[in-house]
Scaffold this motif. Structure first.
Motif, short mmCIF file in Angstrom:
data_model
loop_
_atom_site.label_atom_id
_atom_site.label_comp_id
_atom_site.label_asym_id
_atom_site.label_seq_id
_atom_site.Cartn_x
_atom_site.Cartn_y
_atom_site.Cartn_z
N HIS A 317 42.16 7.73 18.84
CA HIS A 317 42.93 8.86 18.36
C HIS A 317 41.92 9.79 17.66
O HIS A 317 42.01 10.92 17.60
CB HIS A 317 44.19 8.33 17.50
CG HIS A 317 45.09 9.55 17.36
ND1 HIS A 317 44.78 10.35 16.22
CD2 HIS A 317 46.26 9.86 17.57
CE1 HIS A 317 45.74 11.19 16.34
NE2 HIS A 317 46.64 11.16 16.89
N ARG A 318 41.31 9.16 16.76
CA ARG A 318 40.30 9.83 15.63
C ARG A 318 39.26 10.66 16.41
O ARG A 318 38.90 11.61 16.52
CB ARG A 318 39.70 8.76 14.79
CG ARG A 318 38.71 9.46 13.87
CD ARG A 318 39.11 10.37 12.69
NE ARG A 318 37.81 10.56 11.90
CZ ARG A 318 37.39 9.93 10.96
NH1 ARG A 318 37.97 8.60 10.63
NH2 ARG A 318 36.35 10.39 10.05
N VAL A 319 38.37 9.99 17.32
CA VAL A 319 37.31 10.56 17.92
C VAL A 319 37.76 11.55 19.18
O VAL A 319 37.04 12.43 18.85
CB VAL A 319 36.67 9.37 19.06
CG1 VAL A 319 35.62 10.02 19.79
CG2 VAL A 319 36.05 8.25 17.77
N PRO A 347 35.47 5.19 12.57
CA PRO A 347 34.79 6.05 13.65
C PRO A 347 33.91 7.08 13.42
O PRO A 347 32.89 7.43 14.37
CB PRO A 347 36.12 6.96 14.08
CG PRO A 347 37.18 5.95 13.75
CD PRO A 347 36.83 5.59 12.44
N ALA A 348 33.70 7.58 12.22
CA ALA A 348 32.62 8.31 11.80
C ALA A 348 31.19 7.72 12.07
O ALA A 348 30.48 8.46 12.48
CB ALA A 348 32.73 8.80 10.29
N LEU A 349 31.26 6.58 11.83
CA LEU A 349 29.69 6.00 12.04
C LEU A 349 29.42 5.92 13.54
O LEU A 349 28.31 6.21 13.87
CB LEU A 349 30.11 4.45 11.55
CG LEU A 349 30.20 4.21 10.09
CD1 LEU A 349 30.47 2.66 9.97
CD2 LEU A 349 29.21 4.62 9.29
N THR A 369 39.60 20.50 9.29
CA THR A 369 39.30 19.16 8.74
C THR A 369 40.41 18.35 8.86
O THR A 369 41.63 18.64 9.04
CB THR A 369 39.08 19.22 7.30
OG1 THR A 369 40.06 19.75 6.47
CG2 THR A 369 37.74 20.19 7.19
N SER A 370 40.03 17.02 9.21
CA SER A 370 41.07 15.97 9.35
C SER A 370 41.39 15.48 7.86
O SER A 370 40.66 15.97 6.96
CB SER A 370 40.57 14.89 10.16
OG SER A 370 39.37 14.38 9.44
N ASP A 379 45.09 18.85 13.87
CA ASP A 379 45.72 18.24 12.52
C ASP A 379 45.99 16.94 12.75
O ASP A 379 46.55 16.42 13.47
CB ASP A 379 46.55 19.14 11.94
CG ASP A 379 46.19 20.73 11.80
OD1 ASP A 379 46.96 21.74 11.70
OD2 ASP A 379 45.01 20.70 11.38
N GLY A 380 45.84 16.09 11.46
CA GLY A 380 46.56 14.77 11.18
C GLY A 380 45.87 13.95 12.04
O GLY A 380 46.49 12.70 12.65
N ALA A 381 44.58 13.92 12.45
CA ALA A 381 43.86 12.92 13.16
C ALA A 381 43.68 11.78 12.58
O ALA A 381 43.56 11.41 11.53
CB ALA A 381 42.49 13.71 13.66
#
Length: 381
Positions: A317-319, A347-349, A369-370, A379-381
């Motif tokens: 979901h985040r990616v 997930p940012a890594l 931005t999330s 929005d809302g990731a």
């Protein structure tokens, strides 16, 4: 090491019967599940952008004993060649001579009964699965992989939840067809998983002293689980080398399970109108159960699998929210682009390592931005 016939006999004898339905209803369920598996194939391909096999077969529909037999067949394909290798490595030091043959025969029956008992428990819980190593092919040349749905379990759960039957059946098919897309559309993934499983099993410590230590750890794990702790037999019996391998296996299985969970929910209410109701009720069911049931789930590592669904779904979901489905699909480029366990948790890594900051910025030209402050296209990731 394992008497597979005993495993099947034990499992099919102990498994609980499924819900009682008439022959006409049973035929209707089987026919609809096959139809919905084909419908789900199209939705998964369109949503994920993954190019799976051209003309996949419809799902194989089984009852609980059929699921047990299928899993034993799959275990044999994977484990029997490895057991031969392990027996060669072990030689005659542990089970040498005529007495050793007797001990091994008795031990294989006991192990078969244990495997059968575990399969009997699992057979009443599993809704479906993509079986990597079925149908078995001794030559190794024929394509393998089969999508299996356990009809009585699907019917039982949909009735317990009080949800729309067709919606629930399609929802389940979406998850399982996503697994088919993963393992047929990503050419190297099946071999990678099998290689990690092989390494894990061959890393078993066959020294008698070490085996006794593992047994003591297993006993401690059982006691801890009964007291409500987080111990599992899987953790207790591992060697240090196996822990490293299992970390890689857990990461890839968390990814594929989370991806399946994400797709089954994200395909949208136009496909499964009651998807939000189904997810809410199904999640409550996942988290419920008696104290004994929760203890067994901890011991067998089922709770860990539930965490995999949640962690993997959050990662996907985040990616996707950050870089879109095309950016997410970079996970399937090679074994090197798979996320590590740490990257699934953050997930940012993974995005920084595989995609780089420029790719993330290009995917988000409007600069939204999330919640954690990173740029996001949703929005809302």
């Amino acid at each position: 090491m394992i008497d597979w016939n005993v495993a099947v006999q034990t499992g099919t004898r102990l498994v609980r019967p499924g819900p009682q339905v008439g022959q006409a209803e049973a035929r209707e369920v089987v026919a609809q599940l096959r139809e919905l598996s084909r419908i789900a194939q199209g939705h998964v391909a369109e949503f994920t952008g993954m190019q799976a096999e051209a003309s996949p077969a419809p799902a194989t529909i089984v009852d609980r004993p059929g699921w047990i037999r299928a899993n034993v067949d799959g275990f044999r394909v994977v484990l029997e060649p490895l057991m031969e290798q392990m027996a060669e490595r072990r030689g005659t030091g542990l089970l040498g001579g005529g007495a050793g043959v007797v001990v091994q025969a008795v031990g294989s029956r006991v192990t078969g009964m244990q495997v059968g008992a575990i399969l009997a428990y699992m057979a009443s819980r599993v809704l479906g699965q993509y079986e990597l190593f079925l149908p078995p092919d001794p030559s190794g040349r024929a394509p393998t992989g089969r999508l299996t749905l356990v009809a009585p379990n699907i019917v039982q759960v949909e009735k317990e939840l009080g949800v729309d039957a067709r919606d629930f059946r399609l929802w389940v098919c979406l998850h399982e067809e996503t697994h088919r897309a993963q393992f047929t559309g990503v050419s190297w993934l099946r071999e990678y998983v099998q290689d990690q499983m092989t390494q894990f099993l061959l890393a078993s410590d066959l020294d008698p002293g070490a085996l006794l230590d593992r047994l003591r750890d297993a006993a401690d794990a059982i006691a801890d689980a009964v007291r409500g702790g987080d111990s599992s037999l899987i953790d207790a019996i591992q060697t240090p080398e196996q822990r490293e391998i299992l970390d890689r296996l857990t990461a890839v299985m968390t990814l594929v399970e989370g991806h399946g969970d994400y797709v089954m929910d994200a395909v949208g209410p136009e496909v499964v109108p009651s998807v939000q109701q189904i997810r809410a009720r199904f999640q409550r069911r996942r988290e419920g159960g008696t104290r004994m049931d929760k203890t067994i789930r901890r011991l067998l590592g089922i709770d860990m699998k539930m965490r995999q669904y949640a962690e993997g779904s959050r990662f996907v979901h985040r990616v996707v929210a950050e870089v879109g489905m095309e950016g997410f699909n970079r996970v399937w480029d090679s074994a090197e682009t798979l996320p590590t366990h740490a990257e699934i948790k953050e997930p940012a890594l993974w995005m920084d390592r595989v995609l780089g900051p420029r790719a993330i910025e290009a995917a988000n030209p409007d600069g939204r931005t999330s919640p954690d402050g990173r740029t996001s296209e949703a929005d809302g990731a």
